[in-house]
Design a protein around this motif. Sequence first.
Motif, short mmCIF file in Angstrom:
data_model
loop_
_atom_site.label_atom_id
_atom_site.label_comp_id
_atom_site.label_asym_id
_atom_site.label_seq_id
_atom_site.Cartn_x
_atom_site.Cartn_y
_atom_site.Cartn_z
N LYS A 1 -12.44 44.64 -67.76
CA LYS A 1 -12.78 45.33 -66.67
C LYS A 1 -12.17 44.53 -65.43
CE LYS A 1 -17.28 45.35 -65.91
NZ LYS A 1 -18.38 45.99 -65.89
N ALA B 1 -21.70 35.87 -68.97
CA ALA B 1 -20.12 34.92 -70.04
C ALA B 1 -20.19 33.53 -69.99
CB ALA B 1 -18.85 35.42 -69.34
N HIS C 1 -17.47 33.73 -58.32
CA HIS C 1 -16.71 34.24 -59.42
C HIS C 1 -15.50 34.65 -59.81
CE1 HIS C 1 -20.74 36.05 -59.70
NE2 HIS C 1 -20.63 36.00 -57.94
N ASP C 2 -14.70 34.58 -60.80
CA ASP C 2 -13.19 34.73 -61.07
C ASP C 2 -12.91 36.16 -60.59
OD1 ASP C 2 -12.94 32.56 -63.90
OD2 ASP C 2 -14.66 33.47 -64.32
N HIS D 1 -22.42 45.78 -63.20
CA HIS D 1 -22.48 44.09 -63.82
C HIS D 1 -23.70 44.69 -65.17
CE1 HIS D 1 -23.19 40.17 -65.04
NE2 HIS D 1 -22.55 39.75 -64.17
N ALA E 1 -26.90 37.93 -69.66
CA ALA E 1 -25.41 38.58 -69.99
C ALA E 1 -23.99 37.96 -68.84
CB ALA E 1 -25.91 39.86 -68.34
N SER F 1 -18.57 41.17 -59.99
CA SER F 1 -18.84 40.82 -58.67
C SER F 1 -17.83 40.37 -57.44
CB SER F 1 -19.81 39.11 -58.95
OG SER F 1 -20.54 39.83 -59.94
N THR G 1 -13.28 41.69 -62.09
CA THR G 1 -14.72 41.10 -62.36
C THR G 1 -15.36 42.26 -61.40
OG1 THR G 1 -13.81 39.65 -61.82
CG2 THR G 1 -15.70 38.64 -61.97
N VAL H 1 -10.81 37.78 -64.77
CA VAL H 1 -11.18 36.70 -66.21
C VAL H 1 -10.65 37.21 -67.31
CG1 VAL H 1 -13.54 37.63 -65.99
CG2 VAL H 1 -12.84 38.55 -67.38
N ASN I 1 -17.99 39.73 -72.94
CA ASN I 1 -18.27 40.80 -71.82
C ASN I 1 -16.94 40.95 -71.33
OD1 ASN I 1 -19.57 38.13 -72.39
ND2 ASN I 1 -20.93 37.92 -71.00
N ALA I 2 -16.65 41.80 -70.56
CA ALA I 2 -15.88 42.90 -69.94
C ALA I 2 -14.51 43.46 -70.28
CB ALA I 2 -15.60 41.89 -68.81
#
Length: 360
Positions: free
Chosen positions: A297, A127, A324-325, A105, A125, A301, A299, A328, A238-239
Motif C-alpha cells: 500500500k 519495517a 519516510h519512504d 499505521h 511495527a 506516514s 506509505t 516502499v 509490513n504494508a
Amino acid sequence: MSNTFGQKFRFTTWGESHGPAIGVVVDGCPAGIPLEEADLQCDLDRRRPGQSKITTQRGETDCAEILSGVFEGYTTGAPISILIRNKDADSSKYDNLRNVFRPGHADFTYWAKWGRRDHRGGGRASARETASRVAAGAVARKFLSDRGVNIQGFVSQVADIAWDGENFDLDEIERNSCRCPDAETAKKMENAILEARKEGDSLGGIISIIAVGAPPGLGEPIYGRLDAELAAAIMGINAVKGVEIGAGFRAATMKGSEHNDAFDLVDGKIVPRTNNAGGILGGISTGAPIVLTFVVKPTSSIPKEQDTVNVSGEKTMVLVEGRHDPCVATRAVPIGEAMVALVLVDHWLRGLGSRADLKD
Ligand SMILES: Cc1cc2nc3c(=O)[nH]c(=O)nc-3n(C[C@H](O)[C@H](O)[C@H](O)COP(=O)(O)O)c2cc1C
C-alpha cells in the motif's frame, strides 16, 4: 507477540526501530554452510534506508555482526545470532505521535492490544524489523544457491505505471532506483515517486518474485501447503495487502483450457509447458519456477494534515514529519526474496523423509 517463523529452519527477530539494535536468531540451520558477514551484507544493502533519492534518508549502514553459530567460516548447526546496530535514529520527530494514532499505521492497533507502545519510529511495527529477516534470508539463500535455486524479485508496478511484462533486462533491476527490469518504465516510476513526495503524498506498488530451480516436492499439504505458507510469509511483510501465485486473480477470467498447464516430457522429466499455477499444484512445488506477486500500500506516514483521534479519545489532526519512504515497493524487493528463501529452506528440511522408497 509472535516473533518466530518456520518449523525446521526457524528464525526469531527482536528489536525496535529506535532501540540500540535489532537482530535475529536463526535456529535449525544445517552445519557446513560457508558463511561470513559479507554474505549477509549484499541483501542488507539492497534493503537499507538511504540507498537512493526515492527512499527514506535515514542513514543506516546496516552492518551485520554474526555473534554465534559460525566457526572457521562454516555454520556449526548451533543457533546463528546476528546483530544490526541502529545508528541514525532521530526520535524527536516522533514526539508529537506519542499520544496520537497515525491513520494507516499500527499505532492504534498496538495500543488497543497492549495498552502501551514504543512510538519512536513505529517501534516494533516499523519495517526496520525486516532488516533482521533479510539477514536470516541471506543464510537461507546460501543453502539454496548451493542447490541451484535462485530467487529474483523486481518492481512490476508503481501507482498506475506498470512494467509491460516483456522488456526484461535482468541487469537493469539493480541499476535503477526502482528495481524495475525496464529502464524506461523505471524512469517513469521514479518521476511519479518524486512527484508524490513533492506533494506530501505516497504511492503503492507491486513486486514480482521468481524462484528458479526449486525441485518438485516442496510443500506439506494439507495445512502446510507451499502456496499457503508463501502467502503467509509475504503477507507478514509490513504494508503488504495482497499476494497472488502464478496467474493469480487473472484465473477468474480464464477458461480451464487456458489456465491448465499441459504437461510435457523434457529430457525424460515431467514439466508443465506453461506456468499459470506459479510452480505449485496441490500445495507442492512442481519444479517449474515459483512465481508470486504482491502489492504494497502507499506509505501511511505522510506530511499532510489528516483526521485522527488521540489516546484520550479526543478528535484531533496529525501531520507526520520525519524521514519516510514515499513508496516502499523498491525496498520490499529484497524482503520478499528473503521470505521466499526462508519458506523454501524450511520446506526443504521438513520434506526429508517423505518417501520410504527413496534412500537418497
Ligand atoms: C521496506 C519498507 C519500508 C517502510 N517504510 C515506511 C515508512 O517510512 N513510513 C511508514 O509509515 N511506513 C513504512 N512502511 C510500512 C509500515 O511499516 C506499515 O504500514 C506499518 O507497520 C503498518 O502495517 P500494515 O501496513 O502491514 O498494516 C514500510 C514498509 C516496508 C516494507
